[in-house]
Scaffold this motif. Structure first.
Motif, PDB file in Angstrom:
ATOM      1  N   ASN A 193      -7.346   0.446   3.668  1.00 54.05           N
ATOM      2  CA  ASN A 193      -6.824   0.347   2.304  1.00 54.05           C
ATOM      3  C   ASN A 193      -6.077  -0.959   2.195  1.00 54.05           C
ATOM      4  OD1 ASN A 193      -5.810   0.682  -0.243  1.00 54.05           O
ATOM      5  ND2 ASN A 193      -4.889   2.690   0.112  1.00 54.05           N
ATOM      6  N   GLN A 194      -6.559  -1.842   1.333  1.00 54.56           N
ATOM      7  CA  GLN A 194      -5.970  -3.170   1.163  1.00 54.56           C
ATOM      8  C   GLN A 194      -5.890  -3.898   2.508  1.00 54.56           C
ATOM      9  OE1 GLN A 194      -5.692  -3.989  -1.957  1.00 54.56           O
ATOM     10  NE2 GLN A 194      -6.050  -1.866  -2.630  1.00 54.56           N
ATOM     11  N   ALA A 235     -13.170   8.099  -2.907  1.00 56.18           N
ATOM     12  CA  ALA A 235     -12.383   6.871  -3.000  1.00 56.18           C
ATOM     13  C   ALA A 235     -12.014   6.521  -4.445  1.00 56.18           C
ATOM     14  CB  ALA A 235     -13.155   5.706  -2.379  1.00 56.18           C
ATOM     15  N   ALA A 295       0.821  -1.212   0.000  1.00 52.80           N
ATOM     16  CA  ALA A 295       0.000   0.000   0.000  1.00 52.80           C
ATOM     17  C   ALA A 295       0.855   1.263   0.000  1.00 52.80           C
ATOM     18  CB  ALA A 295      -0.926  -0.005   1.216  1.00 52.80           C
ATOM     19  N   ILE A 311     -10.454   0.004  -1.033  1.00 52.08           N
ATOM     20  CA  ILE A 311     -10.759   1.000  -0.009  1.00 52.08           C
ATOM     21  C   ILE A 311     -12.047   0.589   0.710  1.00 52.08           C
ATOM     22  CG2 ILE A 311     -11.178   3.428   0.487  1.00 52.08           C
ATOM     23  CD1 ILE A 311      -8.448   2.877  -0.732  1.00 52.08           C
ATOM     24  N   LYS A 340      -3.533  11.997   0.128  1.00 52.19           N
ATOM     25  CA  LYS A 340      -3.797  10.573   0.176  1.00 52.19           C
ATOM     26  C   LYS A 340      -5.297  10.325   0.178  1.00 52.19           C
ATOM     27  CE  LYS A 340       0.468   9.550   2.689  1.00 52.19           C
ATOM     28  NZ  LYS A 340       1.066   8.997   3.920  1.00 52.19           N
ATOM     29  N   VAL A 341      -5.676   9.086  -0.191  1.00 54.65           N
ATOM     30  CA  VAL A 341      -7.098   8.781  -0.303  1.00 54.65           C
ATOM     31  C   VAL A 341      -7.799   8.940   1.032  1.00 54.65           C
ATOM     32  CG1 VAL A 341      -6.812   6.287   0.080  1.00 54.65           C
ATOM     33  CG2 VAL A 341      -8.780   7.138  -1.214  1.00 54.65           C
ATOM     34  N   GLN A 342      -7.117   8.609   2.150  1.00 58.25           N
ATOM     35  CA  GLN A 342      -7.777   8.743   3.439  1.00 58.25           C
ATOM     36  C   GLN A 342      -8.057  10.209   3.779  1.00 58.25           C
ATOM     37  OE1 GLN A 342      -4.892   7.139   2.884  1.00 58.25           O
ATOM     38  NE2 GLN A 342      -3.402   7.403   4.548  1.00 58.25           N
TER      39      GLN A 342
END
Length: 459
Positions: A174-175, A456, A132, A430, A147-149
């Motif tokens: 994530n993953q 996401a 990740a 996600i 970042k996606v978060q």
């Protein structure tokens, strides 16, 4: 992992119980999040090991010769040792996973597609975490990016402002790795217990899977074949002529033919807040005519029946059995039932972080559910609408699958105040778990789903 207290401090870098589960904004001035810096790109031609040169402190993992994921030197050493010990950790055929199956307590490492080297569970988690973070550990990618978060945190904040929701918390995976925790308002954090309403149904469904995997039930077991004491106590013995052919699979999918839902109709008014509330609700549901078996009609009583069945077949209280066999082994040891009357269909209380850990079970790569469970989830899934499966709603896009569920409680004089929840796991790896302290309307549910899907990167 990023932790953002939205609207409180800056970043520290390092369907519902009532009604159908849900289907399918700029950050406020009060929301303080880390700014996105301008990118600084390092030309690959200047790097000693080409474009995959690792930043200082990291080396190539080399789980296979072309594995250039950057990891710590210790991880590379352990990876080499795992490769050397691979054959000694196999138990061909175990768990139905073929000639490369691992002996207990090992699992496949899955550092890359097809990586069947057997390792302890924590080493598989480490491999996923390294994967990740792979891109950010290359020198060429040393640039600050959102970042996606963080995108999800911003999206949640914007949605709250737009929908006048004051308090919420969220965990982001994530993953199968926890990468973000968020809260805003008076919510005390994503690690604080929160009532999750109908997200409880997934917990009950996994409890049923333990009985199926043990051979004590099958998806095709009919109500008529269930233990006599269970049938007598629930009153189902009096309805075998109309309900006896209903299967465990029908109950899990809300396809039993039950149409009258006393929970949605009466909000538990007059129902005792005890472990026997499910018996009251089951008998009330059969006070009205049944619909068509095989047609999906969301009804809390389907899961009240399943919860009572777990207790009957195990000889143990539903809560005790599920905590021991379902939640604690999957990372949610602090979970408990607070409102007894909501029980197996809506009563579980746990933090968004703990629910996110438990819900990793629905990721095929986590191997926390059997293959037969995943087959059941996918069996009736289609691309154009959500269908109910194992306590979750599933859609089947071109690749993978998308899962989600909303929980909702509108409140009444009989139970605690309003609350809501949302879980989603998308086909890009996600997953989010959100808890709010208010009842969400259908439009609020839809807009929350859309906001977080977009953040996401899900079309």
């Amino acid at each position: 992992m990023s932790r953002i207290l939205i609207g409180t401090v800056a970043v520290l870098a390092t369907s519902g119980v009532v009604g159908l589960p849900g289907a399918t904004a700029a950050t406020s001035a009060a929301a303080k999040v880390a700014p996105v810096a301008s990118a600084v790109v390092v030309p690959a031609v200047d790097l000693p090991y080409g474009p995959d040169t690792c930043v200082n402190g990291f080396v190539w993992r080399e789980a296979r010769p072309d594995d250039h994921v950057c990891v710590t030197p210790e991880t590379r050493t352990l990876t080499a040792e795992e490769n050397a010990a691979a054959e000694s950790r196999r138990d061909p055929g175990h768990g139905g996973y073929g000639p490369l199956a691992c002996a207990v307590p090992y699992v496949w490492r899955e550092a890359f597609d097809g990586d069947a080297v057997c390792v302890p569970v924590d080493r598989r988690t480490q491999a996923r975490d390294d994967n990740a973070h792979a891109a950010e550990r290359f020198v060429r990618n040393q640039q600050t990016q959102e970042k996606v978060q963080d995108k999800l945190g911003n999206a949640l904040s914007q949605w709250m402002d737009a929908n006048h929701v004051a308090n919420a918390s969220m965990a982001v995976m994530n993953q199968d790795v926890l990468v973000g925790e968020f809260d805003k308002g008076d919510q005390s954090g994503a690690e604080a217990p929160a009532p999750l309403a109908s997200l409880s149904k997934a917990v009950t469904a996994v409890g049923v899977m333990t009985l199926i995997d043990d051979g004590r039930l099958t998806f095709d077991t009919t109500v008529a074949k269930l233990p006599q004491d269970f049938l007598t106590r629930t009153g189902l013995a009096d309805h075998l002529d109309t309900f006896g052919a209903v299967t465990i699979g029908d109950l899990l999918r809300h396809r039993s033919g039950l149409t009258y839902d006393p929970v949605a109709a009466n909000l538990l008014v007059g129902v005792p807040d005890t472990d026997d509330a499910d018996l009251v609700l089951i008998k009330e549901a059969f006070g009205k005519p049944l619909g068509t078996r095989g047609k999906e009609v969301y009804n809390n009583v389907n899961y009240a029946i399943l919860g009572r069945l777990i207790s009957s077949m195990t000889g143990e209280g539903y809560e005790s059995y599920v905590k021991r066999m379902v939640l604690a082994p999957r990372g949610a040891p602090g979970a408990h039932i607070e409102v007894r009357a909501l029980g197996a269909y809506g009563g579980w209380v746990m933090s968004p972080v703990e629910y996110a850990q438990f819900a990793r079970a629905f990721s095929p790569g986590a191997r926390l559910l059997s293959q037969r469970a995943h087959t059941f989830i996918d069996a009736m899934a289609v691309a154009d609408k959500g269908t109910y499966a194992l306590g979750v709603v599933v859609k089947k896009p071109t690749q993978g699958r998308n899962l989600w569920h909303f929980g909702n409680w509108p409140g009444s004089t009989a139970v605690p105040q309003k609350f809501g929840s949302y879980f989603a796991m998308w086909n890009n790896g996600i997953a989010v778990t959100v808890a709010v302290d208010t009842n969400l309307s259908d439009s609020q549910q839809a807009s929350l789903d859309t906001a977080l899907r977009n953040a996401a990167g899900i079309a």
